[in-house]
Design a protein around this motif. Sequence first.
Motif, short mmCIF file in Angstrom:
data_model
loop_
_atom_site.label_atom_id
_atom_site.label_comp_id
_atom_site.label_asym_id
_atom_site.label_seq_id
_atom_site.Cartn_x
_atom_site.Cartn_y
_atom_site.Cartn_z
N ALA A 20 0.83 -1.21 0.00
CA ALA A 20 0.00 0.00 0.00
C ALA A 20 0.87 1.25 0.00
O ALA A 20 0.58 2.22 -0.73
CB ALA A 20 -0.93 0.00 1.20
N LEU A 21 1.93 1.25 0.78
CA LEU A 21 2.83 2.39 0.83
C LEU A 21 3.55 2.58 -0.51
O LEU A 21 3.67 3.72 -1.00
CB LEU A 21 3.85 2.21 1.95
N LEU A 22 4.00 1.51 -1.11
CA LEU A 22 4.65 1.59 -2.41
C LEU A 22 3.69 2.14 -3.46
O LEU A 22 4.06 3.03 -4.25
CB LEU A 22 5.16 0.21 -2.83
N ASP A 23 2.47 1.65 -3.48
CA ASP A 23 1.46 2.14 -4.43
C ASP A 23 1.19 3.63 -4.22
O ASP A 23 1.06 4.39 -5.18
CB ASP A 23 0.17 1.35 -4.31
N PHE A 24 1.11 4.04 -2.96
CA PHE A 24 0.87 5.45 -2.64
C PHE A 24 2.02 6.31 -3.16
O PHE A 24 1.80 7.36 -3.78
CB PHE A 24 0.70 5.62 -1.13
N ARG A 25 3.25 5.89 -2.89
CA ARG A 25 4.42 6.65 -3.35
C ARG A 25 4.47 6.75 -4.87
O ARG A 25 4.75 7.82 -5.42
CB ARG A 25 5.71 6.02 -2.83
N GLN A 47 3.72 9.83 -9.89
CA GLN A 47 3.04 9.93 -11.18
C GLN A 47 2.28 11.25 -11.30
O GLN A 47 2.27 11.88 -12.36
CB GLN A 47 2.10 8.74 -11.39
N GLN A 48 1.66 11.68 -10.21
CA GLN A 48 0.97 12.98 -10.22
C GLN A 48 1.96 14.12 -10.45
O GLN A 48 1.68 15.05 -11.20
CB GLN A 48 0.20 13.19 -8.91
N ARG A 52 13.93 13.67 -13.57
CA ARG A 52 14.26 13.31 -12.20
C ARG A 52 13.17 12.40 -11.60
O ARG A 52 13.48 11.35 -11.02
CB ARG A 52 14.40 14.58 -11.34
N LEU A 53 11.93 12.79 -11.79
CA LEU A 53 10.83 12.01 -11.24
C LEU A 53 10.68 10.66 -11.94
O LEU A 53 10.35 9.66 -11.31
CB LEU A 53 9.53 12.80 -11.33
N SER A 54 10.94 10.64 -13.23
CA SER A 54 10.87 9.38 -13.97
C SER A 54 11.90 8.38 -13.45
O SER A 54 11.61 7.19 -13.31
CB SER A 54 11.09 9.62 -15.46
N GLU A 55 13.08 8.88 -13.16
CA GLU A 55 14.12 8.01 -12.58
C GLU A 55 13.69 7.51 -11.20
O GLU A 55 13.89 6.35 -10.87
CB GLU A 55 15.45 8.76 -12.46
N LYS A 56 13.13 8.40 -10.43
CA LYS A 56 12.66 8.03 -9.08
C LYS A 56 11.59 6.96 -9.16
O LYS A 56 11.61 5.98 -8.41
CB LYS A 56 12.14 9.27 -8.38
N LEU A 57 10.67 7.11 -10.11
CA LEU A 57 9.61 6.11 -10.29
C LEU A 57 10.20 4.78 -10.75
O LEU A 57 9.81 3.72 -10.29
CB LEU A 57 8.58 6.62 -11.28
N LYS A 58 11.15 4.86 -11.64
CA LYS A 58 11.79 3.63 -12.15
C LYS A 58 12.51 2.90 -11.01
O LYS A 58 12.47 1.67 -10.93
CB LYS A 58 12.78 3.99 -13.26
N ASP A 59 13.14 3.65 -10.12
CA ASP A 59 13.83 3.04 -8.97
C ASP A 59 12.86 2.33 -8.02
O ASP A 59 13.23 1.34 -7.40
CB ASP A 59 14.62 4.08 -8.20
N LEU A 60 11.65 2.84 -7.92
CA LEU A 60 10.64 2.21 -7.05
C LEU A 60 10.07 0.94 -7.65
O LEU A 60 9.60 0.06 -6.93
CB LEU A 60 9.49 3.18 -6.76
N SER A 61 10.11 0.86 -8.97
CA SER A 61 9.49 -0.30 -9.66
C SER A 61 10.38 -1.51 -9.66
O SER A 61 11.50 -1.52 -9.40
CB SER A 61 9.15 0.07 -11.09
#
Length: 64
Positions: free
Chosen positions: A28-33, A38-39, A55-64
């Motif tokens: 749930a926390l991962l999905d929220f982040r 994405q927003q 920057r945000l795209s890299e951050k999102l990629k790191d979470l995936s």
Amino acid sequence: MEQKLLNSPQSEVNVIDSLFAEMVLDKALLDFRKKKIQQKIDQSLQDRNKREFLRLSEKLKDLS
């Protein structure tokens, strides 16, 4: 006084329940982040802010 053994079936169930609850909370926390990032990515696209988008795209990629 009730005494519980470490290897009792009830103890194993509690451990499994705790692990399951932790996994659900982590997901749930991962999905929220991810949703928040994405927003922000959407906003950076609207603002035409390439640096923030990258920057945000890299951050999102790191979470995936």
